[in-house]
Design a protein around this motif. Structure first.
Motif, PDB file in Angstrom:
ATOM      1  N   ALA A 160      20.057 -19.214   2.372  1.00 28.73           N
ATOM      2  CA  ALA A 160      19.061 -19.450   1.470  1.00 28.73           C
ATOM      3  C   ALA A 160      19.707 -18.741   0.047  1.00 28.73           C
TER       4      ALA A 160
ATOM      5  N   THR B 292      22.901 -14.227  -0.981  1.00 26.43           N
ATOM      6  CA  THR B 292      21.244 -14.535  -0.955  1.00 26.43           C
ATOM      7  C   THR B 292      20.621 -13.342  -1.597  1.00 26.43           C
TER       8      THR B 292
ATOM      9  N   ASP C 238       8.895 -13.864   3.233  1.00 25.46           N
ATOM     10  CA  ASP C 238       9.913 -13.979   4.111  1.00 25.46           C
ATOM     11  C   ASP C 238       9.825 -12.912   5.247  1.00 25.46           C
TER      12      ASP C 238
ATOM     13  N   ASN D  82      11.926 -19.374   4.232  1.00 28.48           N
ATOM     14  CA  ASN D  82      13.261 -19.139   4.629  1.00 28.48           C
ATOM     15  C   ASN D  82      13.208 -18.483   5.596  1.00 28.48           C
TER      16      ASN D  82
END
Length: 359
Positions: free
Chosen positions: A20, A50, A76, A272
């Motif tokens: 991601a 990321t 997340d 994510n």
């Protein structure tokens, strides 16, 4: 998993493909989040590409639950206290994390065996251990003459003066029994009996006349600094900060410490999820966990991390002696029992309040 083992051994030396562009981690803010940015976020970004965005909350459990219930999850990974993690797991707010998916320790020990007993739960991977300890002002005693055991806290004849006591039965009752000679491993079995509870309250009776009760974590260091008490129950991080950052002559008695923990969870519906799991695996592996402990005096929950902890950041002083998880500090330590307090918190709170109100 093999990929992560290589990553954590090299502590970010190898680049990994990003799953991601960005993940959001909700923590507690302040020095706590600052330690995680240095130990987890920056190395993870360097290894994967990321970006890790930090957001703060007074208690991440509350907004996480609201987001999941509204089906509008923007976080997340959330940093949760163990009690909240167990509750939210039961409610389906956070998702299970398979222990077998977590990287082994740097010494090859499987994750399930590497974490301190009881700390790895179905939906949370622990990041740090904090504890309630006994603290005292070393300037009030000749060198080597200060208190050394939990029993000394209750010995007002040998160590006269006021005592700071937490205005809560949790930890207070456990410490009372350990001071009365009950081994740490037998404390909760004893507290489950009427005789054990009577014994704990009888021990507390011996120092009630000298007690100054506190509720907030900032109070014990202030009570010591103001000379209102000669020793006090306190949170280890608060005492460490007062000594390290403010130069206070405070020392810690680790004997009889009661430790708790917090860690990382993934909300149901995290935008994510795959990248969040990779982050949790990375952050809770041996070396990042040890690195975080150099910034804040919370111990790494992995046994394999203990020997990897270096100096207090910005100093040439080793951090390990200041951690609840240092081997020498765990000699007579007690892990707080979530199950015990979930079942008895209300009942014992009422009895403790009645004890406080009694003459």
């Amino acid at each position: 998993m093999k990929r992560l083992l290589i990553l954590t051994t090299a502590f970010g030396a190898l680049a990994l493909p990003a799953t991601a562009d960005e993940i959001t981690v909700m923590g507690w803010g302040g020095a706590y989040t600052a330690s995680q940015i240095e130990a987890y976020h920056k190395p993870f970004t360097a290894a994967t590409g990321t970006t890790v965005v930090s957001v703060d909350s007074d208690n991440p459990a509350t907004p996480i639950k609201a987001q999941v219930e509204a089906n509008n999850v923007t976080v997340d990974v959330a940093i949760l206290e163990i009690a909240d993690a167990v509750r939210l797991c039961d409610e389906g707010v956070i998702i299970p994390i398979d222990p077998a998916s977590l990287p082994a320790g740097v010494d090859g020990t499987a994750a399930a065996d590497d974490f301190l007993p009881g700390t790895l739960t179905e939906c949370m991977v622990p990041t740090d251990i904090f504890s309630t300890i006994i603290a005292y002002d070393a300037s009030k005693y000749a060198e080597g003459e200060g208190p050394k055991t939990i029993a000394d806290f209750f010995d007002t004849e040998k160590f006269p003066g006021k005592r700071g006591i937490r205005k809560s039965p949790k930890v207070t009752l456990e410490m009372a029994l350990m001071a009365d000679g009950v081994p740490a491993g037998e404390v909760y079995a004893m507290l489950e009996t009427p005789e054990g509870l009577d014994r704990a309250f009888a021990k507390l009776d011996t120092i009630k006349a000298d007690a100054v009760f506190w509720e907030a974590g900032a109070q014990p260091p202030q009570l010591l600094a103001d000379g209102e008490v000669v020793m006090t129950m306190a949170y280890n991080g608060r005492i460490f900060n007062a000594a390290q950052q403010e130069g206070k002559p405070f020392d810690i008695v680790w004997d009889g410490q009661v430790y708790e923990w917090e860690g990382m969870s993934i909300p149901k519906g995290a935008p994510n999820e795959a990248a969040a799991l990779e982050f949790v695996k990375f952050a809770t592996s041996s070396e990042p966990a040890a690195k975080a402990a150099e910034f804040i005096s919370y111990g790494p929950p992995r046994k394999s991390s203990a020997s990897l902890v270096g100096n207090i950041q910005g100093t040439d002083q080793p951090m390990s002696p200041n951690l609840p998880t240092a081997t020498e500090n765990l000699t007579n330590a007690l892990a707080s029992s979530l199950d015990f307090w979930a079942d008895r918190d209300t009942e014992l709170g009422e009895r403790y309040n009645a004890w406080l109100a009694a003459n």
